[in-house]
Design a protein around this motif. Structure first.
Motif, mmCIF file in Angstrom:
data_model
loop_
_atom_site.group_PDB
_atom_site.id
_atom_site.type_symbol
_atom_site.label_atom_id
_atom_site.label_comp_id
_atom_site.label_asym_id
_atom_site.label_seq_id
_atom_site.Cartn_x
_atom_site.Cartn_y
_atom_site.Cartn_z
ATOM 1 N N VAL A 276 43.109 33.280 38.376
ATOM 2 C CA VAL A 276 43.330 32.568 39.583
ATOM 3 C C VAL A 276 44.792 32.248 40.066
ATOM 4 O O VAL A 276 45.330 31.937 38.806
ATOM 5 C CB VAL A 276 42.401 31.219 39.819
ATOM 6 N N ALA A 277 45.279 32.577 41.048
ATOM 7 C CA ALA A 277 46.639 32.282 41.194
ATOM 8 C C ALA A 277 46.903 31.444 42.837
ATOM 9 O O ALA A 277 45.979 31.940 43.571
ATOM 10 C CB ALA A 277 47.323 33.580 41.429
ATOM 11 N N ARG A 278 47.660 30.800 42.678
ATOM 12 C CA ARG A 278 47.960 29.660 43.940
ATOM 13 C C ARG A 278 49.135 30.273 44.597
ATOM 14 O O ARG A 278 50.064 30.232 43.963
ATOM 15 C CB ARG A 278 47.990 28.325 43.805
ATOM 16 N N ALA A 279 49.028 30.745 45.992
ATOM 17 C CA ALA A 279 50.058 31.107 46.642
ATOM 18 C C ALA A 279 51.021 30.098 47.202
ATOM 19 O O ALA A 279 50.465 28.752 47.008
ATOM 20 C CB ALA A 279 49.847 32.018 47.895
ATOM 21 N N ARG A 280 52.300 30.261 47.531
ATOM 22 C CA ARG A 280 52.837 29.276 47.990
ATOM 23 C C ARG A 280 52.545 28.548 49.161
ATOM 24 O O ARG A 280 52.638 27.171 49.435
ATOM 25 C CB ARG A 280 54.453 29.629 48.389
ATOM 26 N N ASP A 281 51.730 28.868 50.065
ATOM 27 C CA ASP A 281 50.944 28.377 51.078
ATOM 28 C C ASP A 281 49.709 27.594 50.665
ATOM 29 O O ASP A 281 49.112 27.240 51.619
ATOM 30 C CB ASP A 281 50.763 29.552 52.178
ATOM 31 N N GLY A 282 49.362 27.545 49.575
ATOM 32 C CA GLY A 282 48.346 26.912 48.988
ATOM 33 C C GLY A 282 46.654 27.617 49.092
ATOM 34 O O GLY A 282 46.058 26.962 48.675
ATOM 35 N N ALA A 283 47.058 28.940 49.479
ATOM 36 C CA ALA A 283 45.631 29.665 49.340
ATOM 37 C C ALA A 283 45.520 29.916 47.839
ATOM 38 O O ALA A 283 46.590 30.110 46.927
ATOM 39 C CB ALA A 283 46.007 30.878 49.935
ATOM 40 N N LEU A 284 44.552 30.090 47.119
ATOM 41 C CA LEU A 284 43.935 30.127 46.086
ATOM 42 C C LEU A 284 43.321 31.720 45.869
ATOM 43 O O LEU A 284 42.324 31.789 46.755
ATOM 44 C CB LEU A 284 43.014 29.227 45.246
ATOM 45 N N TRP A 285 43.645 32.555 45.120
ATOM 46 C CA TRP A 285 43.152 34.161 45.036
ATOM 47 C C TRP A 285 42.608 34.094 43.695
ATOM 48 O O TRP A 285 43.095 33.513 42.290
ATOM 49 C CB TRP A 285 44.276 34.782 45.413
ATOM 50 N N VAL A 286 41.589 35.037 43.525
ATOM 51 C CA VAL A 286 41.043 35.239 42.188
ATOM 52 C C VAL A 286 41.379 36.719 42.057
ATOM 53 O O VAL A 286 40.936 37.534 43.094
ATOM 54 C CB VAL A 286 39.524 35.158 42.352
ATOM 55 N N TYR A 287 41.882 37.102 40.954
ATOM 56 C CA TYR A 287 42.035 38.520 40.661
ATOM 57 C C TYR A 287 41.145 39.055 39.659
ATOM 58 O O TYR A 287 41.388 38.450 38.529
ATOM 59 C CB TYR A 287 43.712 38.824 40.160
ATOM 60 N N ARG A 288 40.290 39.715 40.091
ATOM 61 C CA ARG A 288 39.130 40.034 38.930
ATOM 62 C C ARG A 288 39.669 41.201 38.088
ATOM 63 O O ARG A 288 40.067 42.164 38.536
ATOM 64 C CB ARG A 288 37.938 40.409 39.967
ATOM 65 N N GLY A 289 39.390 40.689 36.944
ATOM 66 C CA GLY A 289 39.747 41.827 35.960
ATOM 67 C C GLY A 289 38.573 42.753 35.748
ATOM 68 O O GLY A 289 37.304 42.296 36.022
ATOM 69 N N ASP A 290 38.892 43.930 35.350
ATOM 70 C CA ASP A 290 37.892 44.980 35.268
ATOM 71 C C ASP A 290 37.379 45.110 33.849
ATOM 72 O O ASP A 290 36.504 45.832 33.485
ATOM 73 C CB ASP A 290 38.498 46.419 35.764
ATOM 74 N N GLY A 291 37.837 44.312 33.042
ATOM 75 C CA GLY A 291 37.607 44.346 31.229
ATOM 76 C C GLY A 291 38.372 45.375 30.659
ATOM 77 O O GLY A 291 37.859 45.539 29.495
ATOM 78 N N LYS A 292 39.104 46.078 31.230
ATOM 79 C CA LYS A 292 39.823 47.244 30.689
ATOM 80 C C LYS A 292 41.411 47.230 30.882
ATOM 81 O O LYS A 292 41.991 48.138 30.474
ATOM 82 C CB LYS A 292 39.406 48.565 31.131
ATOM 83 N N GLY A 293 41.889 45.954 31.119
ATOM 84 C CA GLY A 293 43.159 45.668 31.155
ATOM 85 C C GLY A 293 43.786 46.171 32.637
ATOM 86 O O GLY A 293 45.030 46.052 32.923
ATOM 87 N N GLY A 294 42.763 45.997 33.448
ATOM 88 C CA GLY A 294 43.242 46.269 35.004
ATOM 89 C C GLY A 294 42.710 45.398 35.855
ATOM 90 O O GLY A 294 41.936 44.658 35.508
ATOM 91 N N TRP A 295 42.555 45.700 37.194
ATOM 92 C CA TRP A 295 42.209 44.828 38.164
ATOM 93 C C TRP A 295 41.130 45.302 39.341
ATOM 94 O O TRP A 295 40.996 46.569 39.601
ATOM 95 C CB TRP A 295 43.181 44.222 39.091
ATOM 96 N N LEU A 296 40.136 44.685 39.936
ATOM 97 C CA LEU A 296 39.140 44.945 40.868
ATOM 98 C C LEU A 296 39.901 44.227 42.046
ATOM 99 O O LEU A 296 41.189 43.673 42.063
ATOM 100 C CB LEU A 296 37.816 44.424 40.600
#
Length: 623
Positions: free
Chosen positions: A487-507
């Protein structure tokens, strides 16, 4: 707060590769933090979720052939099989229940006015008419008789001839339990228990009053039957002697009781102990003395309980999400997530697998009782949660936990880490079974430092860029799928979830809310509330600490206040289970450099803290 699917990921990724092992620093003297908070013999180790398998729409009941390890689940679309050939059988009508005779490899499906008998080898189906809407089914493998409930009464099907015979003067049952010690059958019918003898006749009726009995369970090894009574007649657990079919003992309960199960190997009874709110619990009762020996809190109300006598583990599905696993040796518990609205479950004691029906996510979760969940912060491979800390010189230190809330001597595991502006311990990010670290450098590049499982690192891999716009980065398993997310919070206060693919990458990343600029601290804490899904805690400007539990669907449940006065802490860390009791904990550092352990209890309450160290104000990052 809702979560919605966003567009494609804004930040680039690089495919993970394996190269040489990174060098590990020399051993150094620790900070003198070894403080034991008490041991817990045989700590709970949650079984690992082996697989989650899609099945037909709205799955309900399930049965397993212990010989072939094939599970059969009734859905609105028919019967789905898991294991074996994986074939989906489609009865003519909506199935109500399913049962298996492992000795004959026959599957029995109740539907409409008949029971469909399926051969487990040839898949050939035979229809047996029972004359009315067929409901719950139970199989006695000793006698090869099948008992099926209908509104007109209970029918017995001869497994050899498929001939159905009615039981005189019987009525429809909501549960049927078989005592294999004497082949008697106990049918919960109209709030009473009808006792059916081996000849197929009702020999007696056990009652505490109309609609007075709630659930039944049989211990054949003791020839005893346990039942719960409804609040109308005073909630209690009662014992029926299997020889006389009379109630011989009773234990009263202040609160309402529901379903129950018994471990025949230990004669321990596990009873749903409901409260008048959303919380739940399980009473552990000694069958010999009929006294309560433990009371185990669950995140939500319990829906079903199954027992595996071969490894002395108990599995309780919970309303909403999560399955609580109780270690019968010491009554410690933890939870796993298999899907939404887990309901029915079945155990294959021959291989310690558990099959859990997820009625809302149309799936069956397979729990492997022989495996263990990975320990989130276990960097040195001893299955105990550790802590990493970076000092002012950029040296990275490993503080190995001793598994009881204390420390082993620290070890240097890197240098030059002061170029990193954010450090995160997500657990196993690349799927190799070892705990990893994610680190952002001053240019906004995100690096994966794969752990080698023995306190060192493999060669780092770039896994993103453009992360300089994030004011907070934390780890969480947002969907309960076993893959580490961020989970990452942007400077504008939005919270984002970066889903891991279980293999070292992203969905694809997901939006998880706005207005998070008011939070002075955001920390991933593992499964803090005991529902099987890892949680997030956030502290606002006033020092109030909130728990944000994901719902497993990709959004949040209602936030809960779990503490006040937390603005005296300048760092919060979620190491997982640090003190070895099976519950996720939090470590917090105050301005004086003291490190405090806040031991979780598997709920939203906050226990008294214990000091576990001092001198930590020299650390610029703790994870």
């Amino acid at each position: 707060m809702s979560t919605y699917l966003g567009g494609s990921r804004a930040f680039g990724t690089v495919k993970v590769s394996r190269r040489r092992r990174a060098e590990v620093g020399a051993i150094s003297v620790g900070l003198g933090l070894a403080l034991s908070l008490g041991t817990s013999a045989l700590p709970a180790n949650a079984d690992a979720v082996q697989d989650v398998i899609p099945v037909g729409d709205r799955p309900t009941s399930i049965a397993v052939n212990t010989a072939t390890d094939t599970a059969y689940v009734a859905t609105w679309e028919g019967i789905s099989s898991i294991g074996g050939s994986g074939t989906v059988y489609q009865p003519a009508d909506l199935p109500a229940d399913v049962a298996v005779n492992s000795a004959t490899n026959k599957i029995y499906v109740s539907e409409s006015s008949s029971v469909t008998v399926i051969d487990g080898v040839t898949h050939a189906a035979t229809s047996v008419s029972v004359g009315a809407s067929a409901g719950i089914i139970a199989v006695n493998e000793n006698t090869n008789k099948i008992y099926v409930s209908t509104p007109a009464g209970i029918k017995i099907i001869d497994g050899a001839t498929n001939i159905a015979t009615p039981i005189p003067n019987s009525t429809g049952a909501v549960d049927i339990a078989i005592n294999t010690a004497n082949n008697k059958v106990y049918a919960l019918s109209g709030g009473t228990v009808k006792v059916i003898d081996a000849s197929g006749k009702i020999s007696s009726t056990v009652s505490v009053g109309a609609d007075g009995i709630g659930a039944i369970s049989v211990n054949p090894s003791k020839n005893k039957i346990y039942l719960t009574t409804t609040p109308k007649y005073g909630s209690s657990v009662k014992v029926i002697d299997g020889a006389t079919d009379t109630i011989t003992r009773s234990m009263a309960s202040e609160g309402p009781l529901g379903t129950l199960a018994v471990n025949p190997a230990t004669d321990k009874i596990y009873v749903e102990s409901g409260t008048w709110n959303s919380d739940g619990s399980i009473k552990v009762i000694d069958g010999a003395t009929l006294t309560e020996t433990a009371h185990i809190a669950t995140a939500t109300r319990v829906r079903s309980i199954v027992v595996n006598p071969s490894n002395n583990k108990i599995y309780a599905t919970m309303t909403g999400r999560g399955t609580t696993i109780i270690d019968g040796r010491n009554d410690t518990s933890t939870a796993v997530y298999t899907g939404q609205e887990p309901n029915a479950a079945v155990v294959n004691s021959s291989n310690n697998k558990v099959y859990v029906v997820n009625s809302e996510s149309d799936s069956v979760g397979v729990i492997d009782g022989n495996a263990e969940q990975p320990v989130k912060n276990d960097f040195n491979g001893d299955r105990k949660a550790d802590v990493l800390a970076r000092d002012n010189a950029g040296v990275l230190w490993l503080y190995p936990g001793d598994g009881t809330g204390g420390w082993l001597p620290r070890v240097q595991v890197g240098q030059g880490w002061n170029v990193m502006t954010a450090l995160v311990a997500p657990g196993d990010f690349n799927g190799d079974g070892n705990a990893d670290v994610l680190a952002r450098d001053g240019a906004g590049v995100l690096w994966l430092y794969p752990g080698n499982g023995s306190g060192g690192w493999l060669t780092r891999v770039q896994v993103g860029s453009g992360w300089e716009g994030m004011s907070a980065i934390e780890a969480i398993d947002f969907h309960g799928d076993g893959f580490a997310d961020v989970v990452a919070r942007a400077r504008d206060g939005a919270l984002w979830v970066y889903r891991g693919d279980g293999k070292g990458g992203w969905l694809s990343r997901m939006w998880a809310g706005s207005g998070w600029t008011g939070m002075s601290e955001i920390t991933g804490v593992g499964d803090f509330n005991g529902d099987g899904v890892s949680d997030l805690v956030a502290r606002d400007g006033a020092g109030t600490l909130f728990l944000y539990p994901p719902n497993g669907y990709g959004s949040w449940l209602s936030k809960q206040t779990i503490g006040q006065g937390w603005n005296v802490m300048n760092s919060l860390v979620g190491p997982g289970d640090f003190n070895g009791d099976g519950k996720a904990d939090i470590l917090a550092r105050n301005a004086a450099g003291e490190l405090w352990l806040y031991a979780g209890t598997g709920g939203a309450s906050w226990p008294t803290a214990s000091k576990v160290g001092s001198g930590w104000n020299g650390m610029t990052a703790i994870l």
